[in-house]
Design a protein around this motif. Structure first.
Motif, PDB file in Angstrom:
ATOM      1  N   SER A  47      -1.127  11.101   5.808  1.00 10.08           N
ATOM      2  CA  SER A  47      -1.114   9.592   6.004  1.00 10.08           C
ATOM      3  C   SER A  47      -0.685   9.221   7.712  1.00 10.08           C
ATOM      4  O   SER A  47      -1.101   8.562   8.016  1.00 10.08           O
ATOM      5  N   LEU A  84     -10.666   4.892  -5.461  1.00 13.20           N
ATOM      6  CA  LEU A  84     -10.180   3.682  -4.873  1.00 13.20           C
ATOM      7  C   LEU A  84     -10.773   2.601  -5.604  1.00 13.20           C
ATOM      8  O   LEU A  84     -10.661   1.281  -4.924  1.00 13.20           O
ATOM      9  N   THR A  93     -15.933   2.026   3.489  1.00  4.23           N
ATOM     10  CA  THR A  93     -14.697   1.289   3.065  1.00  4.23           C
ATOM     11  C   THR A  93     -13.672   1.651   4.191  1.00  4.23           C
ATOM     12  O   THR A  93     -13.436   2.597   4.986  1.00  4.23           O
ATOM     13  N   ARG A  94     -12.898   0.467   4.405  1.00  3.11           N
ATOM     14  CA  ARG A  94     -11.896   0.433   5.896  1.00  3.11           C
ATOM     15  C   ARG A  94     -10.731   0.480   4.998  1.00  3.11           C
ATOM     16  O   ARG A  94     -10.295  -0.447   4.344  1.00  3.11           O
ATOM     17  N   LEU A  95     -10.111   1.470   5.458  1.00  2.85           N
ATOM     18  CA  LEU A  95      -8.512   1.854   5.120  1.00  2.85           C
ATOM     19  C   LEU A  95      -7.556   1.084   6.311  1.00  2.85           C
ATOM     20  O   LEU A  95      -7.550   1.800   7.313  1.00  2.85           O
ATOM     21  N   VAL A 125      -9.377  -2.869  -1.505  1.00  3.48           N
ATOM     22  CA  VAL A 125      -8.870  -1.650  -0.847  1.00  3.48           C
ATOM     23  C   VAL A 125      -7.300  -1.698  -1.189  1.00  3.48           C
ATOM     24  O   VAL A 125      -6.631  -2.412  -0.502  1.00  3.48           O
ATOM     25  N   LEU A 181      -2.944   0.853   2.353  1.00  7.02           N
ATOM     26  CA  LEU A 181      -2.741   0.646   3.699  1.00  7.02           C
ATOM     27  C   LEU A 181      -1.871   1.729   4.158  1.00  7.02           C
ATOM     28  O   LEU A 181      -1.009   2.349   3.796  1.00  7.02           O
ATOM     29  N   LEU A 195       2.327   5.830   3.902  1.00  8.75           N
ATOM     30  CA  LEU A 195       1.309   5.048   2.975  1.00  8.75           C
ATOM     31  C   LEU A 195       1.951   3.880   2.227  1.00  8.75           C
ATOM     32  O   LEU A 195       2.874   4.335   1.519  1.00  8.75           O
ATOM     33  N   ALA A 237       0.524   2.124  -1.243  1.00 11.39           N
ATOM     34  CA  ALA A 237      -0.787   2.284  -2.400  1.00 11.39           C
ATOM     35  C   ALA A 237      -0.306   1.348  -3.471  1.00 11.39           C
ATOM     36  O   ALA A 237       0.894   1.458  -3.862  1.00 11.39           O
ATOM     37  N   HIS A 253      -4.282   5.945  -6.624  1.00  8.00           N
ATOM     38  CA  HIS A 253      -4.829   5.323  -5.366  1.00  8.00           C
ATOM     39  C   HIS A 253      -4.040   6.187  -4.227  1.00  8.00           C
ATOM     40  O   HIS A 253      -4.574   6.554  -3.485  1.00  8.00           O
ATOM     41  N   VAL A 302      -5.855   8.385  -1.286  1.00  6.32           N
ATOM     42  CA  VAL A 302      -5.640   8.018   0.064  1.00  6.32           C
ATOM     43  C   VAL A 302      -4.974   9.035   0.725  1.00  6.32           C
ATOM     44  O   VAL A 302      -5.435   9.666   1.910  1.00  6.32           O
ATOM     45  N   CYS A 358      -6.971  10.988   3.954  1.00  2.00           N
ATOM     46  CA  CYS A 358      -6.235  11.278   5.125  1.00  2.00           C
ATOM     47  C   CYS A 358      -6.325  12.631   5.721  1.00  2.00           C
ATOM     48  O   CYS A 358      -6.302  12.813   6.730  1.00  2.00           O
TER      49      CYS A 358
END
Ligand SMILES: [Zn+2]
Length: 215
Positions: free
Chosen positions: A121, A143, A152-154, A178, A181, A188, A190, A201, A205, A209
């Motif tokens: 991450s 997710l 999909t925007r993280l 989502v 972040l 990260l 989640a 999640h 993520v 990553c």
């Protein structure tokens, strides 16, 4: 305890087990990271892993109760502060990051949050400071996102030692669909309806990553 509230002892057992699991993944190195479960919403109360301990060796006494600002609350049934405490072991206290957990659950309605300093991450956030755009990946389904279709925007936010600044940045950049972040140079966050969902999640993520930074 109001209807729907989660018992602190049960949440502590779950958090201790989950922290050990994540420590086994190498995701809570050097005492980093913290996990939380919502115990009640009116007022907001969370059980959260205490600051400083090795996350592979936590006990129920290392889980603390905090309010909507991440402030320590007395644990029900804990008794006098000195009862049973080892003089060599300081009283458990929450990380300052508990404040961000509280803001995230208040904003999203989540029931649990995990915060991890995973290498992948940190690498991904450093390489994609404007956020990760992810599409065409089966893992996105973990997710709750489609594997195909629109990207999909993280989100990625800048790190800060000021939890109010960090919290404002997190809430300003949340993607409603989502549940995660990244924080640059940090790790990260989640979340999910429960700890199991938040774990799924976080695993997705971290996998995403790793994918965008390997090779
Ligand atoms: Zn952290």
């Amino acid at each position: 305890m109001a209807d729907g509230d989660v018992d602190l002892a049960a949440a502590a057992r779950e958090l201790v087990a989950e922290a050990a699991r994540f420590a086994g993944f190498g995701w809570m190195r050097a005492t980093s990271g913290n996990l939380s479960v919502v115990l009640g919403r009116h007022p907001l109360r969370l059980a959260v892993t205490a600051s400083g301990g090795d996350k592979g060796e936590l006990a129920a006494g290392d889980i603390v109760l905090v309010d909507s600002a991440g402030r320590l609350l007395p644990s029900p049934g804990a008794g006098p502060a000195t009862a049973g405490e080892s003089p060599s072991r300081p009283a458990a206290r929450p990380s300052a990051e508990a404040a961000l957990h509280a803001r995230l659950v208040a904003a999203t309605g989540a029931g649990a949050v995990v915060h991890l300093h995973t290498l992948a991450s940190v690498r991904a956030a450093g390489r994609h400071p404007g956020g990760l755009e992810l599409a065409g990946l089966e893992m996105l389904k973990a997710l709750g996102r489609p594997a195909d279709g629109p990207a999909t925007r993280l989100p990625v936010i800048q790190n800060s030692q000021d939890m109010a600044v960090l919290g404002d940045a997190a809430l300003a950049t949340l993607e409603p669909a989502v549940p995660a972040l990244l924080v640059a140079g940090h790790g990260l966050y989640a979340w999910g309806e429960d700890l199991r969902s938040a774990r799924r999640h976080a695993e997705a993520v971290d996998w995403l990553c790793a994918l965008v930074t390997d090779g």
